[in-house]
Write a protein that holds these residues in place. Sequence first.
Motif, mmCIF file in Angstrom:
data_model
loop_
_atom_site.group_PDB
_atom_site.id
_atom_site.type_symbol
_atom_site.label_atom_id
_atom_site.label_comp_id
_atom_site.label_asym_id
_atom_site.label_seq_id
_atom_site.Cartn_x
_atom_site.Cartn_y
_atom_site.Cartn_z
ATOM 1 N N ALA A 1 0.798 -1.221 0.000
ATOM 2 C CA ALA A 1 0.000 0.000 0.000
ATOM 3 C C ALA A 1 0.833 1.275 0.000
ATOM 4 N N PRO A 2 1.831 1.400 -0.871
ATOM 5 C CA PRO A 2 2.505 2.697 -1.004
ATOM 6 C C PRO A 2 1.581 3.680 -1.728
ATOM 7 N N ASP A 3 1.880 4.944 -1.620
ATOM 8 C CA ASP A 3 1.122 5.918 -2.395
ATOM 9 C C ASP A 3 1.361 5.721 -3.893
ATOM 10 N N ILE A 4 2.617 5.461 -4.258
ATOM 11 C CA ILE A 4 2.989 5.394 -5.673
ATOM 12 C C ILE A 4 3.754 4.116 -5.945
ATOM 13 N N ALA A 5 3.301 3.364 -6.954
ATOM 14 C CA ALA A 5 4.070 2.245 -7.482
ATOM 15 C C ALA A 5 4.885 2.761 -8.663
ATOM 16 N N LEU A 6 6.195 2.676 -8.551
ATOM 17 C CA LEU A 6 7.095 3.135 -9.616
ATOM 18 C C LEU A 6 7.475 1.956 -10.493
ATOM 19 N N VAL A 7 7.191 2.060 -11.783
ATOM 20 C CA VAL A 7 7.432 0.970 -12.726
ATOM 21 C C VAL A 7 8.231 1.509 -13.901
ATOM 22 N N VAL A 8 9.264 0.780 -14.303
ATOM 23 C CA VAL A 8 10.042 1.099 -15.501
ATOM 24 C C VAL A 8 9.990 -0.111 -16.417
ATOM 25 N N GLY A 9 9.488 0.082 -17.644
ATOM 26 C CA GLY A 9 9.392 -1.015 -18.598
ATOM 27 C C GLY A 9 10.147 -0.694 -19.873
ATOM 28 N N ASP A 10 10.716 -1.725 -20.491
ATOM 29 C CA ASP A 10 11.478 -1.505 -21.717
ATOM 30 C C ASP A 10 10.597 -1.000 -22.857
ATOM 31 N N GLY A 11 9.370 -1.519 -22.960
ATOM 32 C CA GLY A 11 8.466 -1.080 -24.018
ATOM 33 C C GLY A 11 9.060 -1.309 -25.386
ATOM 34 N N LEU A 12 8.890 -0.343 -26.269
ATOM 35 C CA LEU A 12 9.361 -0.474 -27.644
ATOM 36 C C LEU A 12 10.646 0.299 -27.911
ATOM 37 N N SER A 13 11.292 0.777 -26.848
ATOM 38 C CA SER A 13 12.592 1.421 -27.016
ATOM 39 C C SER A 13 13.405 1.261 -25.741
ATOM 40 N N SER A 14 14.241 0.230 -25.716
ATOM 41 C CA SER A 14 15.131 0.063 -24.573
ATOM 42 C C SER A 14 16.116 1.215 -24.477
ATOM 43 N N LEU A 15 16.446 1.806 -25.629
ATOM 44 C CA LEU A 15 17.371 2.935 -25.649
ATOM 45 C C LEU A 15 16.837 4.100 -24.833
ATOM 46 N N ALA A 16 15.548 4.389 -24.967
ATOM 47 C CA ALA A 16 14.940 5.491 -24.223
ATOM 48 C C ALA A 16 15.036 5.251 -22.719
ATOM 49 N N VAL A 17 14.754 4.035 -22.310
ATOM 50 C CA VAL A 17 14.780 3.709 -20.882
ATOM 51 C C VAL A 17 16.208 3.780 -20.342
#
Length: 265
Positions: A111-127
């Motif tokens: 139950a944190p206020d914010i769940a922080l998620v980082v996903g590779d998606g369609l550009s690993s370079l951007a991440v």
Amino acid sequence: MDDDSSPAPVDPTFWSELRRFTPARIGLGRSGVALPTAEVLAFGLAHARARDAVHTPLDTDALEAALRQAGFDVLQACSRAPDRATYLRRPDLGRQLDPSFAASSGALPSAPDIALVVGDGLSSLAVQRHAVPLLAAVRERLPTGLTCSPVVVVRQARVAVGDDVGERLRARLAVVLIGERPGLGSPDSLGIYLTHAPRRGRHDAERNCISNVRPEGLPIGAAAHKVAWHIGQALQRGLTGVGLKDDSGPAPQVGTATRPTLPSA
């Protein structure tokens, strides 16, 4: 009679002036009935960079090390897409967490206020380029008193995987940083998606999106200002999506930003 049907030659000076204001391909010229060789090669290079952004695996270990160095706790996870080929063919699997996440997240604070998620998606370079500096900049601007989950780094991720993460952690809000579909001039564009009361089955009209985060698009500081504003408003008003319009205004000057404070319940 003279034939005046041939177009006038391109004035290089005219087009070079216009190119200063846009990354679009304009005034390319021609070589006979084709494009000049240099422009054909530049197009091929841009296309190759876009393909590489999609297919290059995210270096999750390097990303975790950089996040920890910046002071974030990190948990790695993956979607139900076992590899890149499946991920591209089956978007639905990229929206679901692999069941192994339940065991690895058991010891996390719930139950944190914010769940922080980082996903590779369609550009690993951007991440790889932008996720760490953006999260650090957002942290500096967050309203006081908020709790955040460790950063959950998800491989083969689609946007909606944040709903799954947020629901499992019982977070009030999910914030997903994810690589956007690359364009021919923007292989490293990062997107941020915010979803209040995340749970599986949420649809896109229930999210807010901040797009094109990169030096040539929306700079890190301006993006962090917008993210922090949306977080504060989403938690205060209890919604995201079409009901929450971006009235964040321009980012304050460096050194003048103040942390907003949420009103007491």
